[in-house]
Design an enzyme around this catalytic site. Sequence first.
Site, PDB file in Angstrom:
ATOM      1  N   HIS A  85       0.834  -1.171  -0.146  1.00 29.35           N
ATOM      2  CA  HIS A  85       0.057  -0.016  -0.097  1.00 29.35           C
ATOM      3  C   HIS A  85       0.901   1.200  -0.002  1.00 29.35           C
ATOM      4  CE1 HIS A  85      -3.492  -2.511   0.248  1.00 29.35           C
ATOM      5  NE2 HIS A  85      -3.671  -2.447   1.481  1.00 29.35           N
ATOM      6  N   HIS A 125     -10.213   1.765   0.005  1.00 27.79           N
ATOM      7  CA  HIS A 125     -10.159   0.596   0.675  1.00 27.79           C
ATOM      8  C   HIS A 125     -11.366   0.416   1.763  1.00 27.79           C
ATOM      9  CE1 HIS A 125      -8.363  -3.062   2.669  1.00 27.79           C
ATOM     10  NE2 HIS A 125      -7.044  -2.919   2.245  1.00 27.79           N
ATOM     11  N   GLU A 132     -11.655  -3.952  -3.589  1.00 27.28           N
ATOM     12  CA  GLU A 132     -10.659  -3.196  -4.093  1.00 27.28           C
ATOM     13  C   GLU A 132     -10.544  -3.255  -5.458  1.00 27.28           C
ATOM     14  OE1 GLU A 132      -7.426  -3.235  -1.101  1.00 27.28           O
ATOM     15  OE2 GLU A 132      -8.731  -4.876  -0.370  1.00 27.28           O
TER      16      GLU A 132
END
Length: 390
Positions: free
Chosen positions: A139, A209, A349
């Site tokens: 991420h 997210h 996602e």
Amino acid sequence: MNGWVAVAVSSLVVVAVALQASSLVAQAQTKAYVEIKREAFQKEVDARPTDLYTLKNGTGMVVKITNQGAKIVQILVPDKSAQLGDVVLGYETVDQYVAGRASYGAIIGRYANRIAKGRFTLNGQEYQLPVNNGPNHLHGGRGSHFRVWDARQIDDRSVRLTYVFKDSEEGYPGNTRLTVVYTVTDDQELKIAYEAVTDKPTVINFTNHAFFNLAGEGKGDILGHELTINADRFTPIDATSIPTGELRAVTGTPFDFTRPMKIGARISDADEQLKFGAGYDHNFVLNKTGAGPSFAARLADPASGRVMEVYTTEPGMQLYTGNFNTGKPPADIGKGGKPYNFREAVCLETQHFPDSPNKANFPTTVLNPGQTFTSTTIYKFLPRSPAGKN
């Protein structure tokens, strides 16, 4: 006589107070969601002002966004009885977002998902990124979900947020400007539009997210939710959750969601991929049609009657089933003090594939100067509340 009057009046007051208290208790007991207050977000984080932005459509849908991480704080949509409920996990204050799970509702960048060993090579130059997820980079490291964005509310239905990733920030090349616009529509949609430009060649991958529970946040697990994914293939992973490079057919596997299937139906199967992900934590190769947003997934909660459809321009979608939620503070104690336990949410996602910079057969995630990256994802909710109902 006056004494009797006084006693009678006193008794009436006691009854009235008791009735009022009873009414307040009943209201509290039947309240389907926690009120999120703007003042709990009007602070400073890293010497930058934070705030809360409220978006509303004409039929009662409400979405609340904070510029701390460009996060979805709340989505209020009706159930089959036209009662509003909050279908995303999150917190009541910006302080909780800073201390808690940074990914809740956030825009993830500069690179969503994993990059193997935190390394990639671009135009002959190798880049090393922070390793923050076992042996890998996840991420974007301390990415956009930790940052305070510039924000401006466009109107009652839209807010625009902008963040500039600096050259070498978290090891990535290029000053890269990302703009995200959240919009609600009268079709009960939340649209997320992304646009990015850069001054040096770089790699990018953005997603939202949000952790969804269509029964309502904090109201049990999502194993009974029925899921459809418009994907005939997925990207299997190794023991560290990095794709192997294979595009594997879902047929005959626990990853076949081409028809509605309860999330919990096969999640405990003796399958190596489920073991590697501790449940579902895998990218699906979406069956794409055309250049615009196309159907990616449908999530349904039979008990509440709520349905969410996902449309996107992205080639992939990561299915994650809240495998690491613990119900413990500070990360997983949410709105109203409710614990967010194991598998009490599901993430859908939309994104490019994990580790694409190291997989030549995956869709490219390279962005060059002079190019503009654009992407759109739509979360559409059913049932649609009649105008003015809520």
